[in-house]
Design a protein around this motif. Structure first.
Motif, short mmCIF file in Angstrom:
data_model
loop_
_atom_site.label_atom_id
_atom_site.label_comp_id
_atom_site.label_asym_id
_atom_site.label_seq_id
_atom_site.Cartn_x
_atom_site.Cartn_y
_atom_site.Cartn_z
N ASP A 254 -50.07 -1.23 12.16
CA ASP A 254 -49.08 -0.26 11.71
C ASP A 254 -47.96 -0.97 10.95
O ASP A 254 -48.03 -2.16 10.66
N GLU A 255 -46.90 -0.22 10.64
CA GLU A 255 -45.79 -0.78 9.84
C GLU A 255 -45.12 -1.95 10.55
O GLU A 255 -44.75 -2.95 9.93
N GLU A 256 -44.99 -1.85 11.88
CA GLU A 256 -44.34 -2.92 12.65
C GLU A 256 -45.11 -4.24 12.49
O GLU A 256 -44.52 -5.30 12.30
N VAL A 257 -46.44 -4.17 12.56
CA VAL A 257 -47.27 -5.35 12.39
C VAL A 257 -47.31 -5.79 10.93
O VAL A 257 -47.19 -6.98 10.62
N ALA A 258 -47.43 -4.83 10.02
CA ALA A 258 -47.51 -5.15 8.58
C ALA A 258 -46.27 -5.92 8.12
O ALA A 258 -46.36 -6.84 7.30
N ALA A 259 -45.11 -5.57 8.66
CA ALA A 259 -43.85 -6.18 8.24
C ALA A 259 -43.80 -7.68 8.53
O ALA A 259 -43.13 -8.44 7.83
N VAL A 260 -44.54 -8.12 9.55
CA VAL A 260 -44.49 -9.54 9.95
C VAL A 260 -45.87 -10.20 9.89
O VAL A 260 -46.07 -11.29 10.40
N PHE A 261 -46.82 -9.52 9.23
CA PHE A 261 -48.22 -9.93 9.35
C PHE A 261 -48.49 -11.34 8.82
O PHE A 261 -49.24 -12.10 9.42
N ASP A 262 -47.87 -11.71 7.70
CA ASP A 262 -48.12 -13.05 7.15
C ASP A 262 -47.65 -14.13 8.11
O ASP A 262 -48.33 -15.14 8.31
N ASP A 263 -46.51 -13.91 8.74
CA ASP A 263 -46.00 -14.86 9.75
C ASP A 263 -46.92 -14.87 10.97
O ASP A 263 -47.24 -15.92 11.52
N MET A 264 -47.37 -13.68 11.38
CA MET A 264 -48.25 -13.57 12.55
C MET A 264 -49.54 -14.37 12.31
O MET A 264 -50.01 -15.09 13.21
N LEU A 265 -50.11 -14.25 11.12
CA LEU A 265 -51.36 -14.97 10.81
C LEU A 265 -51.17 -16.48 10.89
O LEU A 265 -51.95 -17.18 11.52
N GLU A 266 -50.12 -16.97 10.23
CA GLU A 266 -49.93 -18.42 10.16
C GLU A 266 -49.59 -19.02 11.52
O GLU A 266 -49.91 -20.19 11.78
N ARG A 267 -48.96 -18.24 12.39
CA ARG A 267 -48.59 -18.75 13.72
C ARG A 267 -49.63 -18.42 14.79
O ARG A 267 -49.59 -18.97 15.88
N SER A 268 -50.57 -17.51 14.48
CA SER A 268 -51.57 -17.10 15.47
C SER A 268 -52.96 -17.65 15.19
O SER A 268 -53.80 -17.68 16.09
N VAL A 269 -53.22 -18.04 13.94
CA VAL A 269 -54.55 -18.53 13.57
C VAL A 269 -54.44 -20.01 13.19
O VAL A 269 -53.83 -20.35 12.18
N PRO A 270 -55.03 -20.89 14.00
CA PRO A 270 -54.94 -22.33 13.72
C PRO A 270 -55.53 -22.67 12.35
O PRO A 270 -56.59 -22.18 11.97
N PHE A 271 -54.81 -23.51 11.60
CA PHE A 271 -55.25 -23.97 10.28
C PHE A 271 -55.61 -22.82 9.35
O PHE A 271 -56.57 -22.90 8.57
N TYR A 272 -54.84 -21.75 9.43
CA TYR A 272 -55.13 -20.55 8.62
C TYR A 272 -55.15 -20.88 7.13
O TYR A 272 -56.06 -20.47 6.41
N LYS A 273 -54.14 -21.62 6.67
CA LYS A 273 -54.08 -21.93 5.23
C LYS A 273 -55.28 -22.74 4.78
O LYS A 273 -55.81 -22.54 3.69
#
Length: 238
Positions: free
Chosen positions: A20-39
């Motif tokens: 939802d909007e709450e997740v979408a607003a912070v999603f890029d940060d969530m990915l980089e901090r939640s998925v190891p070696f995301y980049k």
């Protein structure tokens, strides 16, 4: 404090996880901090996508979220190709559209059901941590649809959270991952809250189950090209 930081699970959850909007607003940060070696996994995905994208070819990103990867692919694109991102979250697509405009990228994003969408013949399909949110009963059907929509030797590059069927190893992999999340600044409470919110929403397979599913769906070859503990990136070749 930066309002783009993920604070979604610092308060008690009242519902299952959704994009939802709450997740979408912070999603890029969530990915980089939640998925190891995301980049790093995204760089590998981009490398193989560009390798296999031909002149006038099509690339689909299933569950494109805020379109970060599509924008990166467009930046290094040498062939004239059509890049299409599909997502069923209006909030994600609204942010994707703003980013695409800001970067001046020639990328098309659409609200769509990836199971029902009418795909053109494509060179590349990508899915980043999307299959795990597709109900197991229809997951293989989706892979069959992807395989049928790819040209010969076209590729499907997908990243997934994976499990181990060795119970102790699986437990240790989860602990290893939670240590990673703590290092990223997530509290025990946030980790527990997110795990509860994702219960029965995110259903991961093992590495072997993902590869078997790809082969059953019509791919001639599938293997892992990147893995950290219980996160893996696969490439399946038609």
């Amino acid at each position: 404090m930066n309002d783009k930081n993920d604070k979604v699970f610092t308060k008690p959850i009242k519902k299952q996880f959704e994009f939802d909007e709450e997740v979408a607003a912070v999603f890029d940060d969530m990915l980089e901090r939640s998925v190891p070696f995301y980049k790093e996994s995204q760089k590998i995905t981009k490398f193989f996508a560009l390798k296999n994208l031909r002149e006038d070819g099509y690339l689909y990103d299933l569950g494109c979220s805020t379109a970060s990867l599509l924008i990166e692919i467009h930046r290094d694109l040498h062939a004239k190709a059509t890049l299409i991102g599909l997502d069923n979250s209006k909030a994600m697509l609204a942010r994707a559209t703003r980013k695409i405009e800001a970067f001046g990228a020639d990328v098309d994003v659409q609200e769509a059901d990836i199971l029902q969408y009418d795909y053109k013949e494509a060179d590349v399909f990508i899915s980043n941590y999307t299959l795990q949110f597709v109900r197991p009963l229809v997951r293989e059907e989706l892979l069959k649809k992807i395989a049928a929509s790819l040209r010969e030797e076209g590729v499907f590059i997908f990243s997934e959270k994976v499990i181990s069927h060795h119970s102790k190893l699986n437990k240790d992999l989860i602990e290893c991952y939670y240590d990673f999340k703590k290092e990223q600044g997530y509290s025990e409470y946030e980790i527990m809250q997110k795990r509860e919110a994702l219960e029965n929403v995110l259903v991961p397979y093992s590495e072997e189950e993902n590869m078997t599913m790809a082969k059953n769906a019509g791919f001639s070859h599938c293997e892992v090209i990147f893995r950290w503990a219980n996160f893996a990136t696969f490439i399946a070749i038609k």
